[in-house]
Design an enzyme around this catalytic site. Sequence first.
Site, PDB file in Angstrom:
ATOM      1  CB  VAL A   1       5.606   7.046   2.047  1.00 27.91           C
ATOM      2  CG1 VAL A   1       4.948   6.621   0.735  1.00 27.91           C
ATOM      3  CG2 VAL A   1       4.693   6.734   3.220  1.00 27.91           C
TER       4      VAL A   1
ATOM      5  CD  GLU B   1      -6.513   3.336  -4.536  1.00 28.38           C
ATOM      6  OE1 GLU B   1      -7.216   3.435  -3.503  1.00 28.38           O
ATOM      7  OE2 GLU B   1      -6.988   3.187  -5.672  1.00 28.38           O
TER       8      GLU B   1
ATOM      9  N   GLY C   1       5.512   4.242  17.314  1.00 23.73           N
ATOM     10  CA  GLY C   1       5.512   5.001  16.068  1.00 23.73           C
ATOM     11  C   GLY C   1       4.164   5.035  15.366  1.00 23.73           C
TER      12      GLY C   1
ATOM     13  CE  LYS D   1      -6.243   8.726   6.150  1.00 26.77           C
ATOM     14  NZ  LYS D   1      -5.800   7.716   7.138  1.00 26.77           N
TER      15      LYS D   1
END
Length: 440
Positions: free
Chosen positions: A15, A131, A189, A207
Amino acid sequence: MSDALKIGIAGLGTVGASLARILQDRSEKLAVTCGRPITITAVSARDRTRDRGIDLTGITWYEDPIELAAKADIDVFVELMGGAGDPADSAVRAALSRGLHVVTANKALLARHGVALAKIAEEKGALLNFEAAVAGGIPVIKALRESLTGNTVSRIYGIMNGTCNYILTKMEKEGLSFADCLKEAQRLGYAEADPAFDIEGNDTAHKLAILTTLAFGNEIAADDIYLEGITNISIEDIHAAADLGYRIKLLGVAQRTESGIEQRVHPTMVPLDSVIAQVDGVTNAVAIEADILGELLMVGPGAGGNATASAVLGDIADIAKSRPGAQQVPALGRPAAKLAPYQRAQIQSHEGGYFIRMTVEDRAGVFASIAARMAENRISLESIVQRPKHHVEAAEPKTIILVTHATMEDAVRKAVAAIKGEGYLIGEPQVIRIERPKTA
């Protein structure tokens, strides 16, 4: 044009590298759309020698991410390291304590320390944006925190883990076992070498805890979630669900009840013709039910470098566009001091009831005994059938499928325990909730 917004990134994995690449490749476009340039001035990662496909020329490297947060000449600290503890926790606290804005994709950190971090952000006038922490590229945090202001949310649920959704989809589409599908997910992955955090439901629970706080205004309660993963889902369950007109999904569900807030993560049967049943592979979906808006379903990529980086970039862009001195949106939707204490509700009855699969000895009176134990616990049965098997001798064990009408979790558990005591049950029974989403 305004002065540049200076960014420090801690964590240059999939990321972080994607984010850095996007910020560098699209710098001119971002400067126009955000009203000011966005520049990376400091980074930190475990391996300085690794080739990440990004240009780090002129960018200050910090071996210690906490030092980056505490000392670097930056306006925004971007935390992409992961983990509920250090160095992520101390680094984010250090940045907020300086009055720096923070952007993070770390759901574990927020689930454990979100309220404390929100208080620091408010005290220092800093933004805490996250976010990317829930459902990757789906803008559900912004929807709950800003777009749905004035709405009273009654329920929020969804598919929030791409690994589990991929495995369940592959089991159904290709008729493979859970173990085989997990191996394939690891090869591609989609699953970690140690996949327990995903397949046992913990990732979804973190979450869900964050979404629950934003939806209902309570303190984060990650430890008060009923949790069940997908490791016990068999191909037989997948086939039985299809025969009954359902598909199995791992859902996170939070809803407001008369006795408090209910949070649960577990495999769920949803009707084949529902929209959420069509969400396959690593895709995520989050549904919100509110009084003014009605029903909203958001579907999109829930993980991956670009999807998550896109959400992180959106948070950075919001900061770049914000006006100095303007009232900040509270990180958790309302000031941390005004979050209500979490009150856990008893798990309520479910409109679709329960699916119960059990293997029993082939002897007289079994059907009648099962029906009697259900009746004793005031459970109404929609159907009780023997699942057909080809080329099975009469005396061999039989698989029985029960589908109940709406009932209480406790009643189902008591009835199953009573059936176990009868002596004809072979192995552990499978119990899966059935949900009929309002969202068509």
